[in-house]
Design a protein around this motif. Structure first.
Motif, mmCIF file in Angstrom:
data_model
loop_
_atom_site.group_PDB
_atom_site.id
_atom_site.type_symbol
_atom_site.label_atom_id
_atom_site.label_comp_id
_atom_site.label_asym_id
_atom_site.label_seq_id
_atom_site.Cartn_x
_atom_site.Cartn_y
_atom_site.Cartn_z
ATOM 1 N N LYS A 104 0.830 -1.215 0.000
ATOM 2 C CA LYS A 104 0.000 0.000 0.000
ATOM 3 C C LYS A 104 0.861 1.261 0.000
ATOM 4 C CE LYS A 104 -4.340 -1.698 1.889
ATOM 5 N NZ LYS A 104 -5.316 -1.688 2.996
ATOM 6 N N LYS A 105 2.022 1.174 0.649
ATOM 7 C CA LYS A 105 2.934 2.327 0.691
ATOM 8 C C LYS A 105 3.398 2.689 -0.714
ATOM 9 C CE LYS A 105 7.094 2.181 2.747
ATOM 10 N NZ LYS A 105 7.998 1.872 3.875
ATOM 11 N N HIS A 106 3.431 1.689 -1.589
ATOM 12 C CA HIS A 106 3.856 1.937 -2.966
ATOM 13 C C HIS A 106 2.657 2.080 -3.916
ATOM 14 C CE1 HIS A 106 8.267 1.524 -2.541
ATOM 15 N NE2 HIS A 106 7.914 0.865 -1.454
ATOM 16 N N GLY A 107 1.486 2.357 -3.351
ATOM 17 C CA GLY A 107 0.330 2.698 -4.195
ATOM 18 C C GLY A 107 -0.412 1.519 -4.790
ATOM 19 N N GLY A 108 -0.207 0.311 -4.262
ATOM 20 C CA GLY A 108 -0.889 -0.856 -4.818
ATOM 21 C C GLY A 108 -2.385 -0.852 -4.548
ATOM 22 N N VAL A 109 -3.164 -1.285 -5.553
ATOM 23 C CA VAL A 109 -4.585 -1.569 -5.350
ATOM 24 C C VAL A 109 -4.697 -3.091 -5.358
ATOM 25 C CG1 VAL A 109 -5.251 0.545 -6.544
ATOM 26 C CG2 VAL A 109 -5.205 -1.600 -7.818
ATOM 27 N N THR A 110 -5.809 -3.614 -4.860
ATOM 28 C CA THR A 110 -5.914 -5.070 -4.852
ATOM 29 C C THR A 110 -7.103 -5.556 -5.679
ATOM 30 O OG1 THR A 110 -5.818 -7.061 -3.457
ATOM 31 C CG2 THR A 110 -7.248 -5.289 -2.699
ATOM 32 N N ILE A 120 -2.060 -0.875 -14.464
ATOM 33 C CA ILE A 120 -2.496 -1.189 -13.101
ATOM 34 C C ILE A 120 -1.281 -1.569 -12.272
ATOM 35 C CG2 ILE A 120 -2.946 -3.651 -13.529
ATOM 36 C CD1 ILE A 120 -5.397 -3.411 -11.641
ATOM 37 N N LYS A 121 -1.355 -1.192 -11.003
ATOM 38 C CA LYS A 121 -0.317 -1.542 -10.032
ATOM 39 C C LYS A 121 -1.078 -2.288 -8.959
ATOM 40 C CE LYS A 121 1.619 2.169 -8.228
ATOM 41 N NZ LYS A 121 2.523 3.302 -7.996
ATOM 42 N N TYR A 150 -1.735 -5.552 -6.038
ATOM 43 C CA TYR A 150 -1.214 -6.637 -5.220
ATOM 44 C C TYR A 150 -2.334 -7.645 -4.994
ATOM 45 C CZ TYR A 150 -3.491 -4.681 -1.022
ATOM 46 O OH TYR A 150 -4.404 -4.232 -0.096
ATOM 47 N N PHE A 172 2.959 -8.548 -6.151
ATOM 48 C CA PHE A 172 2.806 -7.144 -6.531
ATOM 49 C C PHE A 172 3.270 -7.066 -7.981
ATOM 50 C CE2 PHE A 172 4.028 -2.762 -7.076
ATOM 51 C CZ PHE A 172 3.240 -2.025 -6.217
#
Lengths: 475, 475
Positions: free
Chosen positions: A54-60, A116-117, A119, A145
């Protein structure tokens, strides 16, 4: 002899069906239940990993546990035999997912996602011969990720390496090395060493064994099993035993390797990757390692793998084989395999070897008491016939968001209630008694010190929150 | 005609395999991918449910997604045909779990657990004919809370009802009713109405249809399909249309029902349950409802089901059929079915219909922008050739636990970077520029107001945290 065989067979069958007509109680081969203590550790490890994602902007996202079998076919090479199939019960032919990467590529193609980024934390399934002692199971978690999209070279690749570094640092499990290599450099090596192009992948999978076997054994496999010219094998051997940093890139550029344009491209990429990694603050832990090959066919560029340097021992003091705790790379052609117009979406991603991290944490905490609930207060009664008062009090605490437990017996003994608090590590107990109730008070007990104070029944919630803050501050 | 058939067949086959040789891109029937927006909603709903489970002292366990087929056999009655089997690939015969209750009972028996209060959140699998529009899928989440152990009557049962009340209240989705009944009261009714004992379960499953069908239809089924005496059916009809509170328990005790000792036991239990529920503060929402039967065979005591009273509409303004959002009951004999010595461990539990709660939340938020990442700061560059400065700055923010994103392009346009912030709802942007860098400052931009201030590069992390707190406080 025949009789012996029959006896043995009968014993076996008896074992299978159970002499009492009951089935044998077990989980399927290669799987296990997780006890509350294990789950508490898993939760804390997973939370650390997800925090970094999440710190690196990941969506799930989430994908089904099974896919059409065709989606998985032809993606895993030899390992395809390890895929679990579902029974044909009429309808579609399905298989359990083998990893999270192929379903992700299917998702990107199907949703026509261009960027998309994401995880994903989920279980995957492999009909492997489980080696439970080495922490390998048929059902296990993966934490991936991945960055999909058309971007500039090496920027998302370097961030994936930064993510590995951030996660392993947050785990506090000692030193680690993140080995990096590039498929184009490996291909270039094979080229200049005189390997035929259609042999690249099979020679690459021999190189992949260098993390477990010495060079001499790998060399023998190349020559004897794969019929490689011994001269070529020796030349490869020179290269794949090299590792270092930026200076190794410089050195390789002055060797015969620079004659291969493929290798040249790979070396340029590696130079950029190492520069970005340094800027992002992971220079010590990143090692350019020519022996790193990675088994999967779908990688097309940068590949990497993190290895723990620390020795980890289990409760019996025996060394746990940790090995690789994260791995990944670039796979620019996988999404295109699913797209009807072969539209490629370049991807790079990392998979965290979370099961190994769990094992390490479990070993580290083997002699520590792990709390399995978060209960803050236990409501106890000092005499009989106080069940109703107890329920009213519990209700008040629950409605004030205090995590509260009580006995499910109507008239439990005070001693067993207080023991329950100590066993479960519940910090506070409220003790209700007849005489106190008449005075409009209850006893508030700090379980660890067994110290008790009388507090007003009417301001109990306030007193509890104050006490909990006090205990937290003193930890 | 034959030719037409062949053409149609060819078309069908063509559809299946894809004329381009590509497979059709889809998830298996009855399953779906979850997009980041959906996952963000699911995460918030699940967190609320888990928070309540933890508030009541729940610990969590995990069991494999598949079980030995024998574990599931004979537990689900007619519904057994909906179980997914795995293909026999040599080895054990396995099936995907159908619910979390049977695996839990297997776990309790296998681990010889005598007491546990556990929750589990996991997916289960049913080869049902999916009705996607009604939110029914073949793969879906269940959220279960169960209490196993020998305790005093109705105390854990009442807490399960309190848990349902706490969860539905925390969701803020309007009024609901928790219907409660008791299998012994139902059995008593069948007894005094003259139903043969071996007909109890099948008549019970007719009663279970009263939530969807009117009495007349259920009555017809009892008489015509199950050959029940019309007089008995009418007598049952009198009972199962009653509902109320404690006064209904009193009233029933003065009817013929009190002649059945089974019913008498059930009524005593119901009296105790309603008293405990009132003490725990859920009197308004609990309704003693004689029409509640619940389909599953394994219930032995209290049963309950929560139903939403509010009308929920989707984005098109159409009514969503919500129905039951939680259900459960007591099953004292299930663990014994797994134990070689038939050792029973009494259990009571509740399953939250989380998929329905997800659908309601999705509908409620249909016109709201849902953030899918938690990114706090976007690091942007105002001119070319600032990529290195950007990476260094990102590294500083990540290492200070600030959730940070940046472009994966080397020289992105400022406008597109700022647009990205607005689209993703990222609250802050840091803008790096040549002239600012020389002065030792950067611009800190509040994305919503587009207001920019210059802050010292050296105290950037501090300024960001201050600004984030300010924004949070003003929400």
């Amino acid at each position: 002899e025949e009789v012996e065989k029959l006896k043995a067979l009968k014993l076996e069958l008896g074992d299978e069906s159970g002499s009492t007509g009951k089935l044998i109680l077990k989980t399927p081969k290669g799987t296990r239940d997780y006890q509350p203590e294990q789950m508490a550790i898993r939760e804390s490890v997973l939370n650390k990993v997800i925090k970094v994602f999440k710190k690196h902007g990941g969506v799930t996202i989430d994908t089904p546990v099974f896919e059409l079998k065709d989606v998985l076919t032809g993606k895993y090479g030899e390992d395809s035999k390890l895929i679990y199939d579902l029974k044909d019960q009429g309808g579609e032919i399905l298989s359990l997912r083998y990893d999270l990467t192929v379903p992700f590529a299917r998702y990107v193609a199907m949703n026509k996602t261009s960027t998309i980024k994401r995880y994903q934390v989920a279980k995957v399934y492999r009909r492997d011969n489980p080696s439970m002692s080495r922490g390998r199971y048929r059902e296990f978690y993966q934490c991936d990720f991945d960055v999909a999209g058309q971007f500039d070279p090496m920027i998302p690749d370097a961030e994936c390496i930064k993510i590995v570094q951030d996660i392993l640092t947050s785990m506090d499990i000692g030193n680690f090395v993140i080995k990096v290599n590039h498929r184009q450099i490996l291909d270039g090596i094979f080229e200049v060493c005189g390997v035929a192009k259609d042999m690249f992948r099979t020679i690459c999978s021999s190189v992949d064994k260098l993390d477990k076997s010495p060079w001499e054994e790998v060399k023998r496999e190349m020559i004897e099993e794969k019929n490689l010219d011994p001269v070529a094998a020796d030349a490869i051997g020179e290269f794949v035993r090299m590792n270092g940093g930026m200076e190794l890139v410089d050195k390789l550029e002055s060797t015969s390797l620079s004659e291969s344009s493929t290798a040249k491209n790979g070396l340029d990429s590696m130079r950029l990757l190492l520069k970005y990694c340094a800027l992002m603050g992971c220079p010590q832990s990143v090692s350019f390692d020519l022996s790193l090959a990675r088994g999967l066919d779908y990688y097309t560029g940068v590949i990497f793998e993190a290895v723990l340097m620390a020795e980890v021992r289990d409760e019996k003091g025996e060394l746990i084989q940790v090995g690789s705790v994260a791995g990944g790379g670039r796979y620019d052609k996988l999404v295109g395999m699913f797209d009807s117009k072969n539209r490629d979406v370049p991807c790079v991603g990392v998979s965290i070897g979370i099961e190994r991290l769990f094992s390490i944490m479990e070993a580290n905490l083997a002699n520590t008491k792990v709390r399995t609930s978060e209960t803050e207060v236990y409501v106890a009664t000092a005499q009989k016939n106080l069940c109703e008062e107890r329920l009213k009090l519990c209700r008040e605490l629950w409605d004030s968001d205090v995590k509260t437990e009580h006995s499910y017996k109507k008239n439990p003994k005070l001693l067993s209630q207080l023991q329950e608090c100590e066993i479960s590590g519940i910090p506070l107990a409220v003790v209700i008694g007849e005489s106190e109730l008449q005075k409009g008070v209850v006893k508030l007990r700090t379980v660890a010190t067994r110290e008790e104070t009388e507090v007003l029944r009417s301001s109990l919630v306030h007193s509890i929150k104050e006490k909990l803050n006090e205990l937290k501050a003193s930890q």
